[in-house]
Design an enzyme around this catalytic site. Structure first.
Site, PDB file in Angstrom:
ATOM      1  N   TYR A 102      -9.905 -11.202  -6.038  1.00  0.00           N
ATOM      2  CA  TYR A 102      -9.375 -11.514  -7.686  1.00  0.00           C
ATOM      3  C   TYR A 102      -9.124 -12.136  -9.072  1.00  0.00           C
ATOM      4  O   TYR A 102      -8.514 -11.907  -9.358  1.00  0.00           O
ATOM      5  CB  TYR A 102      -8.137 -11.003  -7.393  1.00  0.00           C
ATOM      6  CG  TYR A 102      -7.631  -9.653  -6.552  1.00  0.00           C
ATOM      7  CD1 TYR A 102      -7.163  -8.249  -7.079  1.00  0.00           C
ATOM      8  CD2 TYR A 102      -7.078  -9.440  -5.195  1.00  0.00           C
ATOM      9  CE1 TYR A 102      -6.719  -7.298  -6.572  1.00  0.00           C
ATOM     10  CE2 TYR A 102      -7.201  -8.010  -3.555  1.00  0.00           C
ATOM     11  CZ  TYR A 102      -6.411  -7.512  -4.776  1.00  0.00           C
ATOM     12  OH  TYR A 102      -6.443  -6.326  -5.006  1.00  0.00           O
ATOM     13  N   HIS A 127      -1.944   2.006  -6.248  1.00  0.00           N
ATOM     14  CA  HIS A 127      -3.008   0.926  -5.429  1.00  0.00           C
ATOM     15  C   HIS A 127      -3.283  -0.053  -6.318  1.00  0.00           C
ATOM     16  O   HIS A 127      -3.380  -0.492  -6.310  1.00  0.00           O
ATOM     17  CB  HIS A 127      -4.623   1.382  -4.635  1.00  0.00           C
ATOM     18  CG  HIS A 127      -4.587   0.612  -3.660  1.00  0.00           C
ATOM     19  ND1 HIS A 127      -4.013   0.261  -2.462  1.00  0.00           N
ATOM     20  CD2 HIS A 127      -6.321  -0.679  -3.383  1.00  0.00           C
ATOM     21  CE1 HIS A 127      -4.716  -0.531  -1.224  1.00  0.00           C
ATOM     22  NE2 HIS A 127      -5.463  -1.141  -2.115  1.00  0.00           N
ATOM     23  N   LYS A 158      -2.108  -2.731   7.661  1.00  0.00           N
ATOM     24  CA  LYS A 158      -3.871  -2.291   8.327  1.00  0.00           C
ATOM     25  C   LYS A 158      -4.300  -2.839   9.774  1.00  0.00           C
ATOM     26  O   LYS A 158      -3.921  -4.426   9.456  1.00  0.00           O
ATOM     27  CB  LYS A 158      -5.596  -2.513   7.441  1.00  0.00           C
ATOM     28  CG  LYS A 158      -5.575  -1.618   5.765  1.00  0.00           C
ATOM     29  CD  LYS A 158      -6.778  -1.395   5.461  1.00  0.00           C
ATOM     30  CE  LYS A 158      -6.639  -0.192   4.582  1.00  0.00           C
ATOM     31  NZ  LYS A 158      -7.600  -0.995   3.801  1.00  0.00           N
ATOM     32  N   ARG A 191      -0.810  -2.323  -6.806  1.00  0.00           N
ATOM     33  CA  ARG A 191      -0.827  -3.218  -5.368  1.00  0.00           C
ATOM     34  C   ARG A 191      -2.615  -4.590  -6.454  1.00  0.00           C
ATOM     35  O   ARG A 191      -1.905  -5.515  -6.076  1.00  0.00           O
ATOM     36  CB  ARG A 191      -1.734  -2.585  -4.133  1.00  0.00           C
ATOM     37  CG  ARG A 191      -2.135  -3.935  -3.073  1.00  0.00           C
ATOM     38  CD  ARG A 191      -2.322  -2.926  -1.433  1.00  0.00           C
ATOM     39  NE  ARG A 191      -3.386  -3.648  -0.851  1.00  0.00           N
ATOM     40  CZ  ARG A 191      -2.914  -4.595  -0.447  1.00  0.00           C
ATOM     41  NH1 ARG A 191      -1.402  -5.002  -0.208  1.00  0.00           N
ATOM     42  NH2 ARG A 191      -3.449  -5.398   0.732  1.00  0.00           N
ATOM     43  N   HIS A 251      -4.038  -9.558   3.743  1.00  0.00           N
ATOM     44  CA  HIS A 251      -5.292  -9.172   3.693  1.00  0.00           C
ATOM     45  C   HIS A 251      -6.394 -10.167   5.163  1.00  0.00           C
ATOM     46  O   HIS A 251      -5.413 -11.174   5.478  1.00  0.00           O
ATOM     47  CB  HIS A 251      -6.802 -10.125   3.064  1.00  0.00           C
ATOM     48  CG  HIS A 251      -6.678  -9.151   1.753  1.00  0.00           C
ATOM     49  ND1 HIS A 251      -6.471  -9.555   0.461  1.00  0.00           N
ATOM     50  CD2 HIS A 251      -6.149  -7.435   1.926  1.00  0.00           C
ATOM     51  CE1 HIS A 251      -6.310  -8.079  -0.919  1.00  0.00           C
ATOM     52  NE2 HIS A 251      -6.567  -7.273   0.344  1.00  0.00           N
ATOM     53  N   ARG A 303       0.717  -1.423  -0.346  1.00  0.00           N
ATOM     54  CA  ARG A 303      -0.168   0.424  -0.056  1.00  0.00           C
ATOM     55  C   ARG A 303       0.602   1.581  -0.308  1.00  0.00           C
ATOM     56  O   ARG A 303       1.959   1.121   0.807  1.00  0.00           O
ATOM     57  CB  ARG A 303      -0.716   0.133   1.176  1.00  0.00           C
ATOM     58  CG  ARG A 303      -1.616  -1.217   1.183  1.00  0.00           C
ATOM     59  CD  ARG A 303      -2.629  -0.776   2.695  1.00  0.00           C
ATOM     60  NE  ARG A 303      -3.565  -2.410   2.335  1.00  0.00           N
ATOM     61  CZ  ARG A 303      -3.274  -2.920   3.497  1.00  0.00           C
ATOM     62  NH1 ARG A 303      -2.072  -3.779   3.971  1.00  0.00           N
ATOM     63  NH2 ARG A 303      -4.160  -4.015   3.571  1.00  0.00           N
TER      64      ARG A 303
END
Length: 303
Positions: free
Chosen positions: A281, A246, A177, A249, A272, A146
């Site tokens: 994806y 992004h 995150k 990414r 994630h 990110r």
């Protein structure tokens, strides 16, 4: 019965709603009045089946699910306020939901475009800036970082470092995150670009600056600067689309999944928390396969 305008005034004065929110709610209430008037119904007499019918009507007219959700939020707030004042016995909007919005697919570059961008030599008046920009692209695409993770990298580990790249171990350690740490392998091309940048970094970095990536003034590079440089580099490379960090990414994840098919590995590399976030994806991967089929299979070709 107090008019809807009194509720808007209540929101403005007591709830301190922003002008933008007030305007959106005023538009929603105007639409409610129009719908009720067209069906000959007083606002105080509106029932849940009326609201459901109006939502369906607006949806058929092309109002997007998010816009419908805003309408319902405004209507629900008005009737809740009237209910607290004893003006209505029930809130006809309670339990009514907008249609579920389809989750948009992440935008990823094709393999050819991503490689072309990574291979493009940045144009800059300072060789150090060119080396920095090239390294930024390689780490974004090669590691799936990110932009916040990228600009938070330091040149080495420390008590205050959010992340760093271990050149000897070819590993990027990042803080993602939710304060989750993860380690991502750094590929050969990214490692080569990183070494080239580190050889030039001292000409830009201020004394004692721990950031891996710095700007012209020697301080840590910001996310907005990365976006700006990436946009310029994409234009220089002749890419037919706007490129933002992004997107690289997304490209990293999509291309890795196309090659490996290992969803769990891609989840770990992206950081994630849920596999469901990574599964989007697979839809990109299916689109890629569908395009290959349409282009190559004899039964897919149409005259």
């Amino acid at each position: 019965m107090l008019p809807p305008e009194a509720w808007l005034e209540h929101l403005r004065v007591e709830r301190r709603a922003s002008p933008r929110t007030l305007q959106a709610y005023a538009d929603a209430l105007a639409r409610l009045r129009t719908l009720a008037s067209a069906d000959g119904i007083e606002l105080a007499a509106v029932q849940p089946h009326h609201v459901r019918g109006w939502v369906a009507r607006l949806h058929r007219q092309g109002l997007a699910p998010r816009s419908l959700a805003l309408q319902l939020s405004a209507w629900r707030g008005l009737y809740r306020w009237w209910g607290q004042a004893g003006a209505v016995a029930l809130n006809p909007v309670d339990g009514v939901r907008a249609p579920k919005a389809g989750r948009p697919l992440p935008k990823a570059l094709s393999v050819d475009h991503a490689v072309a961008l990574a291979d493009e030599v940045p144009q800059a008046d300072d060789p150090a800036l060119a080396a920095r920009d090239h390294c930024v692209v390689e780490l974004l695409y090669g590691c799936g970082l990110r932009v916040g993770e990228l600009v938070s990298l330091d040149i080495g580990p420390s008590a205050t470092a959010a992340g760093w790249v271990d050149v000897a171990d070819a590993t990027a350690h990042v803080l993602g995150k939710g304060g989750k740490r993860r380690s991502v392998p750094v590929g050969r091309a990214a490692l080569q670009a990183l070494r080239a940048w580190l050889a030039q970094r001292a000409t830009l970095a201020a004394s004692g600056e721990p950031a891996l990536f710095v700007g012209r003034r020697g301080a840590r590079l910001g996310a907005s600067q990365v976006r700006s440089r990436l946009k310029a580099l994409a234009l220089q490379a002749g890419l037919p689309t706007h490129v933002h960090p992004h997107m690289l990414r997304h490209s990293f994840a999509s291309h890795l999944l196309q090659s490996s098919g290992d969803l769990r590995a891609v989840q770990e590399l992206l950081g994630h928390a849920s596999i469901a976030t990574t599964q989007v994806y697979t839809r990109l991967d299916f689109q890629h396969l569908a395009k290959v089929y349409d282009a190559a299979h004899p039964r897919a070709r149409r005259k």
